[in-house]
Design a protein around this motif. Structure first.
Motif, mmCIF file in Angstrom:
data_model
loop_
_atom_site.group_PDB
_atom_site.id
_atom_site.type_symbol
_atom_site.label_atom_id
_atom_site.label_comp_id
_atom_site.label_asym_id
_atom_site.label_seq_id
_atom_site.Cartn_x
_atom_site.Cartn_y
_atom_site.Cartn_z
ATOM 1 N N ALA A 2 65.701 27.548 22.366
ATOM 2 C CA ALA A 2 66.092 27.466 23.705
ATOM 3 C C ALA A 2 67.285 28.298 24.512
ATOM 4 C CB ALA A 2 66.288 25.826 23.934
ATOM 5 N N GLY A 69 65.035 26.297 25.962
ATOM 6 C CA GLY A 69 64.244 24.912 25.462
ATOM 7 C C GLY A 69 65.385 23.871 24.905
ATOM 8 N N GLN A 84 60.115 23.794 26.241
ATOM 9 C CA GLN A 84 60.326 25.290 26.397
ATOM 10 C C GLN A 84 60.029 25.740 28.096
ATOM 11 O OE1 GLN A 84 58.396 28.790 24.904
ATOM 12 N NE2 GLN A 84 59.611 28.689 23.133
#
Length: 246
Positions: A2, A69, A84
Protein backbone atom coordinates in the motif's frame (compact mmCIF):
# COMPACT_ATOMS: atom_id res chain seq x y z
CA UNK A 1 0.33 -3.76 -0.46
CA UNK A 2 0.00 0.00 0.00
CA UNK A 3 0.61 3.75 -0.34
CA UNK A 4 0.43 6.40 2.39
CA UNK A 5 -1.05 9.64 1.05
CA UNK A 6 -0.61 11.99 3.98
CA UNK A 7 2.38 14.22 4.52
CA UNK A 8 5.11 13.04 6.90
CA UNK A 9 6.86 15.45 9.23
CA UNK A 10 10.48 16.42 8.74
CA UNK A 11 11.33 14.96 12.13
CA UNK A 12 9.97 11.58 11.06
CA UNK A 13 12.07 11.63 7.90
CA UNK A 14 15.16 12.50 9.90
CA UNK A 15 14.55 9.84 12.53
CA UNK A 16 13.94 6.89 10.19
CA UNK A 17 15.56 8.06 6.98
CA UNK A 18 19.18 7.35 7.91
CA UNK A 19 19.06 3.63 8.68
CA UNK A 20 22.17 1.81 7.57
CA UNK A 21 21.69 0.11 4.20
CA UNK A 22 22.48 -3.56 3.65
CA UNK A 23 24.97 -3.95 0.82
CA UNK A 24 25.78 -7.62 0.14
CA UNK A 25 23.55 -9.79 -2.06
CA UNK A 26 23.45 -12.69 0.38
CA UNK A 27 21.86 -10.51 3.06
CA UNK A 28 19.66 -8.57 0.63
CA UNK A 29 18.07 -11.70 -0.83
CA UNK A 30 17.62 -13.48 2.50
CA UNK A 31 13.97 -14.26 3.36
CA UNK A 32 12.84 -13.09 6.78
CA UNK A 33 10.11 -14.48 8.99
CA UNK A 34 6.80 -12.69 9.39
CA UNK A 35 6.44 -11.80 13.06
CA UNK A 36 2.67 -12.09 13.22
CA UNK A 37 0.09 -10.47 10.99
CA UNK A 38 0.24 -7.21 12.96
CA UNK A 39 3.50 -6.54 11.13
CA UNK A 40 1.54 -6.30 7.87
CA UNK A 41 -1.49 -4.30 8.99
CA UNK A 42 -2.17 -0.67 8.12
CA UNK A 43 -1.70 1.62 5.15
CA UNK A 44 1.34 1.16 2.95
CA UNK A 45 2.83 3.23 0.17
CA UNK A 46 4.19 1.49 -2.89
CA UNK A 47 7.54 3.22 -3.24
CA UNK A 48 9.07 1.22 -6.10
CA UNK A 49 8.81 -2.10 -7.89
CA UNK A 50 10.79 -4.32 -10.25
CA UNK A 51 10.19 -7.49 -12.26
CA UNK A 52 11.86 -10.06 -14.48
CA UNK A 53 9.21 -9.53 -17.19
CA UNK A 54 10.68 -7.82 -20.27
CA UNK A 55 9.15 -4.39 -20.81
CA UNK A 56 7.28 -4.37 -17.51
CA UNK A 57 9.13 -1.32 -16.23
CA UNK A 58 8.13 0.58 -19.39
CA UNK A 59 4.46 -0.33 -18.93
CA UNK A 60 4.47 0.60 -15.25
CA UNK A 61 6.26 3.88 -15.85
CA UNK A 62 3.86 4.83 -18.65
CA UNK A 63 0.64 3.84 -16.90
CA UNK A 64 0.91 3.99 -13.12
CA UNK A 65 1.25 7.25 -11.19
CA UNK A 66 0.92 6.06 -7.59
CA UNK A 67 -0.46 3.14 -5.57
CA UNK A 68 -1.57 2.82 -2.00
CA UNK A 69 -3.09 -0.09 -0.17
CA UNK A 70 -4.53 -1.02 3.19
CA UNK A 71 -4.25 -4.38 4.92
CA UNK A 72 -6.77 -5.21 7.64
CA UNK A 73 -7.34 -8.26 9.83
CA UNK A 74 -10.20 -10.69 9.34
CA UNK A 75 -11.92 -12.88 11.91
CA UNK A 76 -9.65 -15.75 10.85
CA UNK A 77 -6.13 -15.51 12.24
CA UNK A 78 -4.52 -16.59 8.97
CA UNK A 79 -6.54 -14.35 6.63
CA UNK A 80 -6.00 -10.67 5.80
CA UNK A 81 -8.02 -8.27 3.65
CA UNK A 82 -6.27 -6.12 1.04
CA UNK A 83 -7.74 -2.98 -0.49
CA UNK A 84 -5.44 -1.49 -3.15
CA UNK A 85 -5.94 1.60 -5.32
CA UNK A 86 -3.85 2.59 -8.31
CA UNK A 87 -3.89 6.05 -9.87
CA UNK A 88 -3.60 5.76 -13.65
CA UNK A 89 -4.04 8.80 -15.93
CA UNK A 90 -5.78 10.63 -13.04
CA UNK A 91 -8.30 7.78 -12.71
CA UNK A 92 -8.64 5.43 -9.73
CA UNK A 93 -8.63 1.65 -10.14
CA UNK A 94 -9.47 -0.40 -7.05
CA UNK A 95 -8.89 -4.05 -6.22
CA UNK A 96 -9.89 -6.13 -3.20
CA UNK A 97 -8.36 -9.47 -2.25
CA UNK A 98 -8.11 -11.95 0.59
CA UNK A 99 -4.58 -12.86 1.62
CA UNK A 100 -3.67 -16.11 3.38
CA UNK A 101 -0.71 -16.10 5.75
CA UNK A 102 1.01 -19.45 6.30
CA UNK A 103 4.63 -20.60 6.69
CA UNK A 104 5.97 -17.04 6.27
CA UNK A 105 4.25 -16.80 2.88
CA UNK A 106 1.40 -14.50 1.85
CA UNK A 107 -0.78 -16.12 -0.81
CA UNK A 108 -3.59 -14.83 -3.02
CA UNK A 109 -5.79 -16.81 -5.41
CA UNK A 110 -8.17 -14.14 -6.69
CA UNK A 111 -8.28 -11.96 -8.67
CA UNK A 112 -5.05 -13.77 -9.70
CA UNK A 113 -2.58 -16.25 -8.22
CA UNK A 114 0.49 -14.99 -6.41
CA UNK A 115 2.66 -15.76 -3.39
CA UNK A 116 4.91 -13.36 -1.51
CA UNK A 117 7.71 -13.61 1.02
CA UNK A 118 9.50 -10.84 2.88
CA UNK A 119 13.15 -10.04 2.20
CA UNK A 120 15.66 -8.42 4.52
CA UNK A 121 15.79 -4.60 4.58
CA UNK A 122 17.59 -1.93 6.56
CA UNK A 123 14.55 0.37 6.35
CA UNK A 124 12.82 0.33 9.72
CA UNK A 125 9.29 1.09 8.48
CA UNK A 126 9.43 -0.73 5.15
CA UNK A 127 8.46 -4.10 3.75
CA UNK A 128 10.17 -5.70 0.76
CA UNK A 129 8.01 -8.33 -0.95
CA UNK A 130 9.37 -10.90 -3.37
CA UNK A 131 6.37 -12.05 -5.43
CA UNK A 132 5.97 -15.17 -7.53
CA UNK A 133 3.26 -15.33 -10.18
CA UNK A 134 2.51 -16.80 -13.61
CA UNK A 135 2.23 -14.98 -16.92
CA UNK A 136 1.47 -17.00 -20.02
CA UNK A 137 2.03 -20.20 -18.05
CA UNK A 138 5.58 -19.18 -17.13
CA UNK A 139 6.77 -18.34 -13.59
CA UNK A 140 7.97 -14.80 -12.95
CA UNK A 141 9.34 -12.76 -10.07
CA UNK A 142 8.42 -9.30 -8.87
CA UNK A 143 9.90 -7.11 -6.13
CA UNK A 144 8.04 -4.35 -4.28
CA UNK A 145 9.20 -1.79 -1.74
CA UNK A 146 6.47 -0.56 0.62
CA UNK A 147 6.75 2.00 3.38
CA UNK A 148 4.61 3.72 6.00
CA UNK A 149 6.01 6.95 4.51
CA UNK A 150 5.27 8.22 1.02
CA UNK A 151 8.98 8.78 0.36
CA UNK A 152 12.09 7.00 1.64
CA UNK A 153 15.70 8.13 1.95
CA UNK A 154 18.20 7.91 -0.89
CA UNK A 155 20.07 5.16 0.98
CA UNK A 156 16.93 3.11 1.46
CA UNK A 157 16.01 3.43 -2.20
CA UNK A 158 19.54 2.51 -3.25
CA UNK A 159 19.36 -0.60 -1.09
CA UNK A 160 16.18 -1.68 -2.90
CA UNK A 161 17.78 -1.09 -6.30
CA UNK A 162 20.68 -3.27 -5.18
CA UNK A 163 18.22 -6.00 -4.16
CA UNK A 164 16.64 -5.93 -7.63
CA UNK A 165 20.08 -6.17 -9.22
CA UNK A 166 21.04 -9.12 -6.99
CA UNK A 167 17.90 -10.94 -8.18
CA UNK A 168 18.58 -10.10 -11.87
CA UNK A 169 15.40 -8.04 -12.10
CA UNK A 170 14.79 -4.89 -14.12
CA UNK A 171 15.82 -1.50 -12.81
CA UNK A 172 13.03 -0.52 -10.38
CA UNK A 173 10.31 1.95 -11.29
CA UNK A 174 10.03 4.58 -8.56
CA UNK A 175 6.53 6.03 -8.14
CA UNK A 176 6.19 9.81 -7.91
CA UNK A 177 4.17 10.98 -4.87
CA UNK A 178 3.98 14.45 -6.40
CA UNK A 179 1.37 13.02 -8.80
CA UNK A 180 -0.99 12.53 -5.88
CA UNK A 181 -2.97 9.57 -4.60
CA UNK A 182 -6.52 8.34 -4.86
CA UNK A 183 -8.54 9.10 -1.70
CA UNK A 184 -9.55 6.46 0.82
CA UNK A 185 -12.66 4.47 -0.11
CA UNK A 186 -14.48 5.91 2.91
CA UNK A 187 -13.69 9.53 1.98
CA UNK A 188 -16.53 11.75 0.82
CA UNK A 189 -14.10 13.05 -1.81
CA UNK A 190 -13.41 9.57 -3.18
CA UNK A 191 -14.38 9.44 -6.88
CA UNK A 192 -16.04 6.42 -8.40
CA UNK A 193 -13.17 3.95 -8.73
CA UNK A 194 -13.01 1.47 -11.58
CA UNK A 195 -13.54 -1.99 -10.08
CA UNK A 196 -10.78 -4.29 -11.31
CA UNK A 197 -12.35 -7.28 -9.55
CA UNK A 198 -15.49 -6.95 -11.66
CA UNK A 199 -13.48 -6.73 -14.88
CA UNK A 200 -11.37 -9.79 -14.09
CA UNK A 201 -14.41 -11.79 -12.92
CA UNK A 202 -16.19 -11.06 -16.21
CA UNK A 203 -13.36 -12.55 -18.25
CA UNK A 204 -13.65 -16.21 -19.26
CA UNK A 205 -10.69 -18.56 -19.81
CA UNK A 206 -10.38 -17.49 -23.44
CA UNK A 207 -10.11 -13.85 -22.45
CA UNK A 208 -7.47 -14.75 -19.86
CA UNK A 209 -5.39 -16.57 -22.50
CA UNK A 210 -5.47 -13.47 -24.69
CA UNK A 211 -4.45 -11.31 -21.74
CA UNK A 212 -1.53 -13.58 -20.91
CA UNK A 213 -0.27 -13.54 -24.52
CA UNK A 214 -0.58 -9.77 -24.49
CA UNK A 215 1.64 -9.43 -21.43
CA UNK A 216 4.24 -11.76 -22.91
CA UNK A 217 4.98 -9.28 -25.68
CA UNK A 218 7.21 -6.20 -25.58
CA UNK A 219 4.86 -3.54 -26.86
CA UNK A 220 5.16 0.01 -28.05
CA UNK A 221 4.34 2.23 -25.03
CA UNK A 222 2.66 4.98 -27.07
CA UNK A 223 0.29 2.52 -28.74
CA UNK A 224 -0.35 0.81 -25.43
CA UNK A 225 -1.34 4.07 -23.80
CA UNK A 226 -3.96 4.79 -26.45
CA UNK A 227 -5.31 1.26 -26.21
CA UNK A 228 -5.42 1.38 -22.41
CA UNK A 229 -7.53 4.54 -22.38
CA UNK A 230 -10.03 3.01 -24.81
CA UNK A 231 -10.33 -0.18 -22.79
CA UNK A 232 -10.80 1.52 -19.44
CA UNK A 233 -13.46 3.89 -20.78
CA UNK A 234 -15.34 1.12 -22.61
CA UNK A 235 -14.84 -2.32 -21.05
CA UNK A 236 -16.87 -4.01 -23.79
CA UNK A 237 -13.87 -3.46 -26.07
CA UNK A 238 -11.56 -5.48 -23.80
CA UNK A 239 -11.44 -8.76 -25.71
CA UNK A 240 -11.40 -7.27 -29.22
CA UNK A 241 -8.59 -4.88 -28.30
CA UNK A 242 -6.52 -7.66 -26.74
CA UNK A 243 -7.02 -9.92 -29.75
CA UNK A 244 -5.44 -7.27 -31.94
CA UNK A 245 -2.18 -7.87 -30.04
CA UNK A 246 -2.01 -11.64 -30.55
Amino acid sequence: MALLHVAVSVLTLLSVGHSAPITDCESLTKPVGIQGREQLLGRWTYIAESSDVDGSNVLTKQFVDTIWGKITASEKSDVLHLYQVQKIFDQCFAMKANLTLANNTISMTTPFNSSDILLNTGCTDCLVFLSRHNIGGSPHLGLQLLSKRKIVSANELQEFKKQASCLNLTSPVVFDPEKGFCPDESSSQNPEAFDLNTLIASMDSGDTDVLERFFEKILNPESLMKMFVRIMTNTSEWVSEMENWQ
